[in-house]
Design an enzyme around this catalytic site. Structure first.
Site, PDB file in Angstrom:
ATOM      1  N   THR B 155       0.872  -1.174   0.000  1.00 25.92           N
ATOM      2  CA  THR B 155       0.000   0.000   0.000  1.00 25.92           C
ATOM      3  C   THR B 155       0.913   1.230   0.000  1.00 25.92           C
ATOM      4  OG1 THR B 155      -0.305  -0.286   2.377  1.00 25.92           O
ATOM      5  CG2 THR B 155      -2.047  -1.107   0.949  1.00 25.92           C
ATOM      6  N   LYS B 181       3.922  -7.184   3.603  1.00 28.46           N
ATOM      7  CA  LYS B 181       3.681  -5.760   3.427  1.00 28.46           C
ATOM      8  C   LYS B 181       3.465  -5.167   4.799  1.00 28.46           C
ATOM      9  CE  LYS B 181       0.186  -3.467   2.881  1.00 28.46           C
ATOM     10  NZ  LYS B 181      -0.544  -2.988   4.065  1.00 28.46           N
ATOM     11  N   THR B 192      -2.030  -2.302   7.739  1.00 32.35           N
ATOM     12  CA  THR B 192      -2.260  -3.746   7.746  1.00 32.35           C
ATOM     13  C   THR B 192      -0.953  -4.494   7.513  1.00 32.35           C
ATOM     14  OG1 THR B 192      -4.544  -3.651   6.987  1.00 32.35           O
ATOM     15  CG2 THR B 192      -3.360  -5.643   6.480  1.00 32.35           C
ATOM     16  N   GLU B 278       5.149   3.902   8.490  1.00 34.06           N
ATOM     17  CA  GLU B 278       4.760   5.147   7.828  1.00 34.06           C
ATOM     18  C   GLU B 278       5.558   6.341   8.318  1.00 34.06           C
ATOM     19  OE1 GLU B 278       0.244   4.390   6.423  1.00 34.06           O
ATOM     20  OE2 GLU B 278       0.637   4.986   8.467  1.00 34.06           O
ATOM     21  N   ASN B 404      -1.091  10.317   7.458  1.00 34.06           N
ATOM     22  CA  ASN B 404      -2.341   9.904   8.084  1.00 34.06           C
ATOM     23  C   ASN B 404      -3.316  11.031   8.368  1.00 34.06           C
ATOM     24  OD1 ASN B 404      -1.968   7.013   8.365  1.00 34.06           O
ATOM     25  ND2 ASN B 404      -0.184   7.631   9.564  1.00 34.06           N
TER      26      ASN B 404
END
Lengths: 409, 409
Positions: B155, B181, B192, B278, B404
């Site tokens: 992603t 991932k 996830t 992230e 985010n």
């Protein structure tokens, strides 16, 4: 039994004075760093403290002075900012010395003085500036001193926090108020909640403690800025008895009225703490209803408020309700996912985003308007019972990272 | 029993092919969004899934197909990115349909196909592009397809993640590898973890499941990027048996060697997942030693890695060890605070910052150099026993908030 908001903060109740000065703990020569709250008469006292096993020396000393909740002779609270007096070699000695400095002046036992500190941890707290400042601290005492004391306990708080209410017990007018500091740091270092409350209600310390211990579960313990529980969190409640009410010695209507007034002040301070979280641009409230138990409602409300992904979405005014369901789902509480409704609400309106666990069509434009307000509520109805809970937090912003990521020096 | 790193990822073991294509689930016409892993022969299979009570439909379907851990006829994994197929009306139907599309081609039962999805939640997953893409997906299958599959499940991962090892059981050369991932989002939405592992070892599904369930406790479950547990986390392990080793049917030297090889791959993938969190600029490892129990060591390591304040300090290369003690203190585990030593270590060196629960003098310059590396270890010695644990995370950065906090659209 109406509870009315009034001015005066920690000095609103009869029998309390406060002061706040710069004594030189901080490098700044203007920012206040030492506070004193003094009761005219011996008080019942209640306290709740951090559950962190790493405890600041002032927490250990204040817990000891609480004497298991049966102290009726408490007189003063001394508190410094700029240094947490935690994880250092002679912290206990310094914390006791702070109590002694106040006790000597009042010719009372040091045990009747409570102490708190907030700021950088792991560094020695120099007693010299406090010793040198104690005269000035007493001279500055005033029934108008609540604001000064509230400012002296601040770290990176952007503004001071005071609240007070008036209510009646029998035919007596009673008052309860307090000051608080939220999450912030000095060098920067540690987020700490300090809350000092006073009342003129006459109440046995046993019931005072009972009221406070119960209250924090639905007020301060429902606040989360970053999930980091400080080593120095302290909440103290002094009761002078000067309102002249029939002393509260049991559970009954007077006790209930007192608890209601206490909750009005603690919830107001809780919201202030959340809204002034480090880097926060908005207050985020999660209101859970329709829960099969109070435990489940609280657990879910806290889990949603603590989620970094939910907090970041709130910063972006993004109606990303999937993150709400996600946080609810890993809270550890059990509930039927297929019954859950979620809405976002603010003074700009309300938008339903999830019904029965599935997404519903909604206007992104309306949602963005709702979430762009500076106070936003995430409403979660579990449709599984009658219990409720509310938790307060804030958004996760660039400034949070900036404040906490910058070098200490 | 040496374990050697090799290339090949999820196709390193004998009997596995993989592919990854763009079928049009995403708006992008180039980013791959559909992956297939196919075994030449029926496999033993083990799986672990999210504990979140809000579960994606593919998780529910794959758990069902696992048949309580006794499935020996597994053949394929199909996985899409771009949509999590979670919290929507007909998610179960769509997930089952994905399995059927693969099963029809192979003329096997849909129960022998496993499914996973990652991406935005609460939106309907359109089966049409998957249906249209299934031919191309099969055509692209190759023993060199690991990279393509690894890319198709990404992603906001910044790079694909593969690992594989070679080891021996008896006189047989065995292989185990996988793809993973990490945390990222599409629109953006949900973090996830998906991990697909394959091996050519011959092993009963009961022992395969036992090995995997035990392994994740010290590998993937010790990774935290933001503490938000996804609705779709899935880890699957297929064993083809083609290595020709004596089938593992009990605990013994072969089982131990297999567990060791498995752990080499899962720890490598765990570090990759943490480092590519992230917005992350560095891998942060917390290594706890000297613990009275494994539980305490794990609990403390995870608490330190999850702390927003610790993560922000790591971003700022700030040796703010008070936050490490703070996070350790609220972990819920009990230990003697006065025995704790803390050091920061990286390839630039090591700096001790806390001994016996108190700060020690250290060079801020050295500390900054140590913490400025892209892989940093926080070493915590509890000096209270012989148990250890390691957890992996990353720093908290402006980019985490940016990724985010941005609007989904």
């Amino acid at each position: 039994m109406a509870v009315k908001e009034i001015e005066g903060g920690v000095c609103a109740a009869a029998g309390f004075k406060a002061s706040g000065i710069n004594c030189g703990i901080r490098k700044s020569k203007t920012k206040k760093d030492l506070a004193l709250i003094l009761a005219d008469v011996p008080c019942s006292v209640a306290g709740v403290f951090t559950q962190n096993i790493v405890k600041g020396a002032p927490v250990v000393v204040s817990k000891k002075h609480l004497r298991g909740g049966y102290c009726e002779t408490a007189r003063a609270i001394i508190c410094n900012s700029g240094n947490a007096n935690t994880c250092n070699a002679d912290g206990m000695e310094i914390a006791e010395k702070m109590c002694s400095l106040v006790a000597e002046r009042l010719e009372i036992s040091p045990k009747d003085v409570f102490v708190a500190s907030t700021g950088v941890i792991g560094q020695r707290l120099d007693i010299a500036p406090i010793e040198a400042g104690i005269d000035g601290l007493f001279e500055a005492l005033s029934t108008d001193g609540s604001r000064d004391a509230a400012e002296a306990i601040m770290t990176t708080d952007t503004h001071s926090k005071e609240a007070a209410v008036e209510f009646t017990l029998g035919d007596k007018t009673c008052r309860l108020g307090g000051i608080a500091k939220g999450v912030g740091m000095v060098c920067p270092n540690m987020a700490t909640n300090l809350i000092f409350l006073t009342t003129d209600v006459s109440i046995d310390p046993e019931y005072l403690q009972r009221a406070l211990s119960r209250d924090v579960k639905s007020s301060f313990n429902m606040v989360s800025v970053d999930g980091d529980q400080s080593t120095n969190d302290t909440c103290l409640l002094f009761a002078s008895g000067l309102a002249g009410n029939d002393r509260i010695r049991c559970v009954g209507p007077d006790y209930t009225a007192f608890c209601e007034a206490l909750n009005a002040v603690t919830v107001k301070l809780s919201k202030m703490l959340a809204k002034d979280g480090e880097g926060a641009t908005k207050l985020v409230e999660c209101a859970v209803s329709g829960s099969a138990s109070s435990y489940t409602a609280k657990r879910i409300a806290r889990s949603v408020i603590k989620s970094s992904l939910v907090k970041a979405a709130m910063f972006g005014a993004d109606a990303n309700w999937g993150r709400v369901l996600c946080a609810l789902g890993y809270s550890g509480a059990k509930t039927d996912v297929n019954k859950i409704d979620v809405s976002f609400t603010s003074k700009a309106g309300s938008v339903e985003v999830c019904r029965g666990g599935c997404g519903v069509d909604f206007s992104e434009e309306t949602a963005k308007k709702v979430l762009s307000e500076d106070e936003v509520t995430i409403e979660v109805n579990l449709n599984s019972g009658k219990f409720k809970a509310v938790a307060w937090g804030c958004d996760l912003t660039y400034d949070y990272v900036k404040i906490n990521g910058d070098y200490r020096t």
